[in-house]
Design an enzyme around this catalytic site. Structure first.
Site: not given
Length: 412
Positions: A164, A302, A338
């Site tokens: 990610c 994040h 996400h």
């Protein structure tokens, strides 16, 4: 005498997010805290909250081409063309052999493989019915390669697998290749097609890390005491990167200058993050940018809505920005979920307009702030108006202990 590195700027943005297919609409919805996370019913898995993109899939290539290619490639082609249009840049302004395409991916190929296994299950698993398109669809460079075929780019293309952190990693790669003068312009960004994969949802559920809520728009709730995991989203964002002097010579609008970046590794665990390495990654990015913590106006976190992940990042921010009273903190995943390989670049894109409107978009869905996540100047529910915004720091961290940080600055 030390040679000054070329300055690299962002001049175009093309995106597809779960709530918008262009930057203007995307920014408006982020400022308003409008989430369009929905519920999907996935084959073999069942119902789950997810972020699905709606965009004109045949705007830049025909339905037949999309069918032969991949969902990731479709997203990539759309966003690359939109980025060029946004930059008001004809593809032949630069030699096509001097354009690089760098695409960040968390994973690629699982959707195609799962689809093929399902298809041959209808024929008693006879592999004669397995598509001959499978290999080119599942190679890691596929989305970047689909961009080059669509635009006739003959320069280098490849995908960057960085979990990610991949979106940020692709921007870093683009900056480095342009500073090395390997290319004269770069299309760099990230893609996620994860919502098509049974395996992604099943794995997060097995880990106890899949977000849930009666209203899917409330399923992603970073920092909240009741958070229970990630909302999987698809998405994409591609940037046009140019050297400053080239952008100025053609009179380009400049969104931001990329002034700092860093990547490092936790070297500890497959899934558990580590705040000390995250702190070091932010420190290195600041050092390369020639900035101090108090120089940063916005930190886009994040934070994914997992307990340990949120806490570790907040520890890292607290370690470094505890004495930075004018640094404000937000989160984009609370609104769009996400987007995996596209997360970093989509989240940065949503904050870039702050250089013009001086607003910090809010995080949403935090009704009861976890005391271990409490930080000064967290922005919830409503935008925060600042006198000026000159710097943005963007965090993206990923599995197997990979960390990335990008710092952008307003060009004056």
């Amino acid at each position: 005498m030390e040679t000054q590195l070329p300055r690299i700027v962002i001049t175009g943005v093309g995106l597809a997010a779960p709530n918008a297919d262009n930057l203007k609409t995307y920014r408006e919805k982020l400022l308003a805290g409008i989430s369009e996370i929905t519920e999907i019913d996935l084959r073999y898995f069942g119902k789950a909250p997810a972020g699905i993109c709606t965009f004109p899939e045949t705007k830049y290539r025909k339905k037949k081409e999309n069918k032969r290619g991949t969902r990731a490639g479709c997203l990539a082609v759309y966003c690359a063309n939109e980025a060029l249009a946004d930059a008001e840049l004809a593809i032949d302004h630069y030699k096509r052999s001097r354009i690089g395409v760098y695409v960040g991916l968390t994973e690629h190929g699982t959707v195609e493989t799962e689809n093929e296994v399902y298809n041959i299950s209808k024929y008693d698993y006879n592999v004669d019915y397995w598509t001959h398109h499978h290999n080119p669809r599942t190679v890691l460079n596929n989305p970047a390669g689909e961009i080059t075929m669509n635009l006739g780019i003959t320069g280098p293309h490849y995908s960057i697998g960085a979990a990610c952190a991949a979106g940020n990693a692709s921007l870093i790669q683009g900056v480095q290749m342009m500073r090395l003068k390997e290319v004269d312009m770069a299309l760099a960004g990230g893609i996620s097609e994860s919502t098509g994969s049974f395996g992604i949802f099943a794995s997060f559920q097995a880990q106890g890390a899949l977000g849930s809520a009666q209203d899917p728009r409330e399923a992603c709730r970073p920092f909240d005491t009741s958070r229970d995991g990630i909302v999987v989203s698809e998405g994409a964002c591609i940037y046009v990167l140019e050297r400053l002097e080239s952008a100025l010579a053609r009179g380009a609008r400049i969104y931001a200058e990329i002034v700092g970046y860093a990547m490092n590794s936790d070297a500890r665990d497959y899934v558990l993050p580590f705040h000390e390495r995250q702190t070091e990654c932010m420190e290195l990015a600041l050092e390369r940018a020639g900035l101090q913590p108090e120089d940063i106006d916005i930190i886009n976190t994040h934070a994914t809505g997992t307990k340990q992940g949120d806490i570790e990042e907040c520890k890292a921010i607290r370690n470094l920005f505890g004495d930075a009273p004018n640094t404000y903190i937000n989160n984009t995943k609370s609104i769009i979920g996400h987007a995996m390989g596209a997360a970093g670049v989509l989240e940065l894109a949503g904050n870039l307009p702050a250089f013009d409107d001086n607003l910090v978009h809010p995080s949403i869905n935090c009704q009861n702030l976890d005391p271990e996540c409490e930080l000064d100047n967290m922005v919830f529910d409503k935008p925060k108006q600042l006198k000026s915004v000159n710097t943005i720091l963007n965090n993206s961290f990923g599995m197997v202990g990979i960390n990335s940080v990008i710092i952008v600055k307003k060009y004056k």
